[in-house]
Write an enzyme that holds these catalytic residues in place. Structure first.
Site, mmCIF file in Angstrom:
data_model
loop_
_atom_site.group_PDB
_atom_site.id
_atom_site.type_symbol
_atom_site.label_atom_id
_atom_site.label_comp_id
_atom_site.label_asym_id
_atom_site.label_seq_id
_atom_site.Cartn_x
_atom_site.Cartn_y
_atom_site.Cartn_z
ATOM 1 N N LYS A 71 0.813 -1.216 0.000
ATOM 2 C CA LYS A 71 0.000 0.000 0.000
ATOM 3 C C LYS A 71 0.851 1.273 0.000
ATOM 4 C CE LYS A 71 -2.406 0.921 3.796
ATOM 5 N NZ LYS A 71 -1.667 -0.205 4.313
ATOM 6 N N THR A 73 3.965 1.528 -0.956
ATOM 7 C CA THR A 73 4.682 1.560 -2.238
ATOM 8 C C THR A 73 3.794 2.139 -3.330
ATOM 9 O OG1 THR A 73 5.961 -0.379 -1.573
ATOM 10 C CG2 THR A 73 5.925 0.151 -3.924
ATOM 11 N N LYS A 105 7.087 -6.854 10.364
ATOM 12 C CA LYS A 105 6.503 -6.183 9.204
ATOM 13 C C LYS A 105 7.520 -5.366 8.409
ATOM 14 C CE LYS A 105 2.618 -3.125 8.023
ATOM 15 N NZ LYS A 105 3.367 -1.995 7.461
ATOM 16 N N ALA A 273 -3.414 1.341 12.612
ATOM 17 C CA ALA A 273 -4.840 1.328 12.293
ATOM 18 C C ALA A 273 -5.583 0.184 12.961
ATOM 19 C CB ALA A 273 -5.047 1.255 10.784
ATOM 20 N N PHE A 301 -3.377 -0.597 7.208
ATOM 21 C CA PHE A 301 -3.975 -1.916 7.074
ATOM 22 C C PHE A 301 -5.128 -1.910 6.061
ATOM 23 C CE2 PHE A 301 -2.058 -2.500 11.432
ATOM 24 C CZ PHE A 301 -1.055 -3.328 10.982
ATOM 25 N N TRP A 409 6.832 -0.722 -8.040
ATOM 26 C CA TRP A 409 7.993 -1.253 -7.323
ATOM 27 C C TRP A 409 9.175 -1.376 -8.284
ATOM 28 C CZ3 TRP A 409 11.758 -4.866 -7.372
ATOM 29 C CH2 TRP A 409 12.463 -5.088 -6.183
#
Length: 556
Positions: A71, A73, A105, A273, A301, A409
């Site tokens: 998200k 990225t 993460k 979140a 999230f 990406w």
């Protein structure tokens, strides 16, 4: 294939003054933290306050999976793509917490050729905002315990203390502790608790306040405990506001850094979140709207958590009206929701994809309940197949929402031009008619039930007796009109992380609630959600190092 940190370290950054200048940010507006990062002055806010707002685009996602959705990225890549096609764009993001960086993460700087830089600084101490929040939080805790030790003039009932200490690190051993051990001079013996800094109410206040005056007013409203007669005891009662504000005087200012392609990034605040409201600061978003044609921001999230809170808490508090939503998904994540094990996600499987796409469908339906157009951004991977892409494209067409492949990406802004075009189409089409999910006047219990049914798809809510008593008390104290901040697992639409896809026939379990009076919402704890995470068996910290030249490796 190069790692994210290798790509970041090979990029030649521009001095931050050069990144800021095309957006009307003068050198005197910058408070420098070296060459490549700075804070933005209050004078800049005053100078641009009369300008019209640009367009606001929210980036959210399906429920996160071990495969990752990208998200942040996409948010960064989209901002780069919009600038490439001539739209003056700023990306407004949250700051990373050290907990995930050293846990499982990773950081929150994006990835590949869609990163914000310097990524090592951002993912570690950055400009000290998190340390300021931690210090202010723990100062209030110390003043509270000292008040009791020094005679307890406010007649605080120690059994009702709600204020917790905090630390910006995953440390399960601190969830429940006993303080005050030793002699009489060492304090009152009681059970205490730690939360991770991003779950501190002070972090939420920092992200929702308008200015220093508003910050101090919100700090003063923080409820730390109750007196023996049942009245709230606040930070203002403890005379803590001025010293807390002094610790936060620089942290309240948004930070500016750059993307790999030189797009300005306002990175400020960092609430999670799943246990907080999950959005960057109102000050950063509002400033970006004054400086740019388009502001791209994100909410943490999945859309069931971050986006719902963005709409019902942040937009309500700040008077924001988003113009479009980008909903991020991946083929692998949808197959995971369709029952495929993590180790088999690279294998083509249109049957599992068709089964798991219901998770995407629910999030599309949810966003539309707020009156905002949706564009699905599918993050592309080498293992994806054309058949899988076409299945998702056809599904989105049937749902009547935009669809674009994102290759940001690997290609940076160039790989996001298809998505940028779809976003501009959504913004330029039928105007958004944003509206929150519920009216502020609805009783707290009904707000919780409405979110559970409408957003999560639950049949209803089961309230623990203690939660019902607290809801009644908060309503009597005048907090019934506040929005609710649901603390729930991010991995499922339900409160059970094992229920993937679009679960049905379940109820949300509410075990406790408490008011964040300064932030302006009521926190609702569901399922087994924790406000202090723990480290995994092999934390990311194992792979992080620094060489003799000071070059950091292993961050991601």
């Amino acid at each position: 294939m190069k790692s994210d940190i290798q790509i970041a370290q090979e990029t030649v950054m521009k001095p931050i003054r050069e990144v800021a200048a095309p957006f009307g940010i003068q050198e005197d507006d910058l408070e420098f933290y070296g060459k490549y990062k700075a804070k933005l002055s209050d004078e800049l806010f005053e100078r641009v306050s009369d300008r019209a707002d640009g367009k606001l685009v929210l980036v959210t996602a399906i429920n996160p999976t071990p495969a990752g959705e990208g998200k942040t990225t996409v948010s960064i890549g989209l901002s780069q793509a919009l600038n490439r096609i001539g739209k003056k764009t700023i990306v407004a993001l949250r700051e990373p917490s050290l907990g995930p960086c050293f846990g499982i993460k990773g950081g929150a700087a994006g990835g590949g050729y869609s990163q914000v830089l310097p990524m090592e600084d951002l993912n570690l101490h950055f400009t000290g905002d998190f340390h300021a929040v931690t210090s202010a939080n723990n100062l209030l805790a110390a003043l509270l315990d000292n008040h009791i030790q020094q005679g307890n003039e406010l007649d605080i009932d120690p059994r009702t203390i709600t204020w917790k200490r905090c630390l910006d690190m995953n440390d399960r051993a601190l969830r429940n502790v006993v303080i005050g051990l030793g002699g009489k001079a060492d304090g009152y013996v009681r059970e205490d608790h730690f939360v991770i800094t991003v779950a501190s109410e002070i972090m939420a206040i920092l992200c929702l306040c308008r200015d220093m005056k508003d910050l101090k007013e919100r700090l003063g409203r923080i409820i730390v405990a109750y007196s023996r007669s049942g009245n709230p005891v606040t930070a203002a009662d403890l005379k803590a506001v001025g010293s807390m504000a002094a610790l936060l005087k620089d942290a309240i200012k948004p930070n500016i850094i750059q993307t790999i392609e030189g797009t300005p990034a306002l990175v400020h605040g960092g609430p999670f979140a799943n246990i907080a409201h999950g959005c960057n600061s109102v000050r950063a978003t509002r400033l970006a709207l004054k400086l740019a044609d388009i502001t791209v921001t994100e909410a943490g999230f999945g859309a069931d958590l971050g986006a719902e809170k963005f709409f019902d808490i942040k937009c309500r508090a700040a008077g924001l009206s988003p113009d479009a939503v980008v909903l991020v998904a991946t083929v692998k994540a949808l197959k995971y929701n369709g029952g495929v094990k993590k180790e088999a996600l690279t294998e083509p499987n249109t049957d599992a994809l068709a089964k798991g796409i219901v998770n995407l469908e629910k999030h599309i339906d949810n966003v539309r309940k707020f009156g905002v157009p949706v564009v699905v951004a599918l993050n592309a991977f080498l293992t994806d197949t054309k058949e899988e892409y076409e299945l998702i494209r056809a599904f989105c067409k049937e749902k009547g929402c935009g669809f674009a492949l994102s290759r940001v990406w690997a290609e940076g802004g160039k790989g996001g031009e298809e998505l940028a075009a779809k976003v501009l189409e959504a913004i330029g089409g039928a105007s958004a008619r944003f509206t929150p999910l519920y009216d502020a006047g609805l009783p707290l219990k009904e707000k919780i039930t409405l979110v559970a049914k409408e957003i999560y798809g639950a049949d209803g809510v089961t309230f623990a007796p203690a939660a019902l008593r607290t809801l009644k008390k908060l309503t009597e104290l005048g907090f019934g009109s506040l929005p609710v901040c649901m603390a729930k697992t991010q991995y499922s639409l339900s409160d059970d992380p094992k229920k993937l896809g679009r679960p049905e026939g379940f109820k949300i379990s509410v075990r406790d609630v408490y008011v964040s009076a300064g932030a302006g919402f009521v926190v609702v704890l569901t399922g087994d959600i924790m406000t202090m995470p723990g480290l995994p068996k092999e934390p990311a910290a194992f792979g992080i190092d620094v060489d003799e030249n000071g070059r950091i490796t292993g961050l991601f």
